[in-house]
Design an enzyme around this catalytic site. Structure first.
Site, PDB file in Angstrom:
ATOM      1  N   ALA A  72       0.839  -1.201   0.000  1.00  0.00           N
ATOM      2  CA  ALA A  72       0.000   0.000   0.000  1.00  0.00           C
ATOM      3  C   ALA A  72       0.870   1.244   0.000  1.00  0.00           C
ATOM      4  O   ALA A  72       2.003   1.221   0.496  1.00  0.00           O
ATOM      5  CB  ALA A  72      -0.934  -0.004   1.213  1.00  0.00           C
ATOM      6  N   ASP A  73       0.340   2.309  -0.555  1.00  0.00           N
ATOM      7  CA  ASP A  73       1.035   3.593  -0.561  1.00  0.00           C
ATOM      8  C   ASP A  73       0.004   4.702  -0.446  1.00  0.00           C
ATOM      9  O   ASP A  73      -0.962   4.724  -1.204  1.00  0.00           O
ATOM     10  CB  ASP A  73       1.856   3.766  -1.840  1.00  0.00           C
ATOM     11  CG  ASP A  73       2.764   4.980  -1.762  1.00  0.00           C
ATOM     12  OD1 ASP A  73       3.747   4.926  -0.998  1.00  0.00           O
ATOM     13  OD2 ASP A  73       2.493   5.969  -2.455  1.00  0.00           O
ATOM     14  N   THR A  74       0.208   5.603   0.509  1.00  0.00           N
ATOM     15  CA  THR A  74      -0.740   6.686   0.753  1.00  0.00           C
ATOM     16  C   THR A  74      -0.112   8.024   0.390  1.00  0.00           C
ATOM     17  O   THR A  74       1.022   8.312   0.772  1.00  0.00           O
ATOM     18  CB  THR A  74      -1.181   6.695   2.232  1.00  0.00           C
ATOM     19  OG1 THR A  74      -1.776   5.428   2.556  1.00  0.00           O
ATOM     20  CG2 THR A  74      -2.203   7.799   2.488  1.00  0.00           C
ATOM     21  N   GLY A 109      -3.139   3.729  -2.620  1.00  0.00           N
ATOM     22  CA  GLY A 109      -3.080   2.685  -3.628  1.00  0.00           C
ATOM     23  C   GLY A 109      -2.847   1.358  -2.938  1.00  0.00           C
ATOM     24  O   GLY A 109      -2.103   1.286  -1.957  1.00  0.00           O
TER      25      GLY A 109
END
Length: 196
Positions: A72-74, A109
């Site tokens: 995940a990437d924020t 994401g």
């Protein structure tokens, strides 16, 4: 709440993502994998977050082909500009001044991969966040807490930074760092977890 039926790896260094998954009883191991993410050509902020999530998941998945890997990437987006984690206090102050009194978007994401089964799911979740107008003193005082330094957009909604947020539209856990509703949905659909 949930029982874990298949091996799951979280490809993340984020303590907040770990806490969110553990809060509903999901069991997993942690393999942060690669730290330096490449500069990727992107067409949209959501695309940027998804590509970084895939990069994290794929790096770990190649070493653990018999496990499911969640990456995940924020990111924080204001007027099309992507805010990652601030590099220093000065950049944190600049970000917070820009966000002050405005509505921005938080996008996470997500990528769920299983190399052995040749399965890869990719998607993103977006939440709108409105900041209250901030004084210079409030910004400086918040930066002195140290909280902004490891967070996209230089704030943590689940911590001291809650005082910055006037309202949100969408997933709260997405702003924390992982949209739990959608994540659980994916894990259930792939048979990785089930209600316990």
């Amino acid at each position: 709440m949930f029982k874990t039926l298949q091996p799951l790896i979280l490809a993340s260094r984020s303590p907040r993502r770990r806490l969110l998954l553990r809060s509903v009883g999901i069991e997993f191991t942690i393999e942060p994998g690669i730290e330096d993410e490449p500069s990727l050509q992107i067409v949209s902020p959501a695309g940027a977050a998804e590509k970084q999530a895939r990069h994290k998941a794929s790096h770990v998945s190649s070493s653990f082909p018999n496990s499911w890997v969640l990456g995940a990437d924020t990111i924080v987006v204001l007027d099309g500009q992507i805010f990652g984690k601030p590099s220093d206090n000065s950049e944190a102050g600049r970000m917070l001044r820009m966000l002050s009194g405005r509505v921005h978007e938080v996008i996470t994401g997500m990528c769920l991969e299983n190399a052995g089964k040749s399965i890869s799911r990719l998607g993103s979740v977006s939440t709108k966040v409105r900041f209250k107008p901030l004084s210079s003193e409030q910004i400086e005082s918040y930066i002195r807490t140290g909280e902004p330094m490891d967070k996209a957009g230089a704030y943590g909604i689940q911590g001291i930074g809650a005082f910055l947020v006037q309202s949100i539209e969408g997933s709260y856990t997405n702003v924390v760092g992982l949209p739990l509703c959608e994540t659980v949905e994916w894990l259930e659909e792939e048979g990785i977890i089930a209600p316990g």
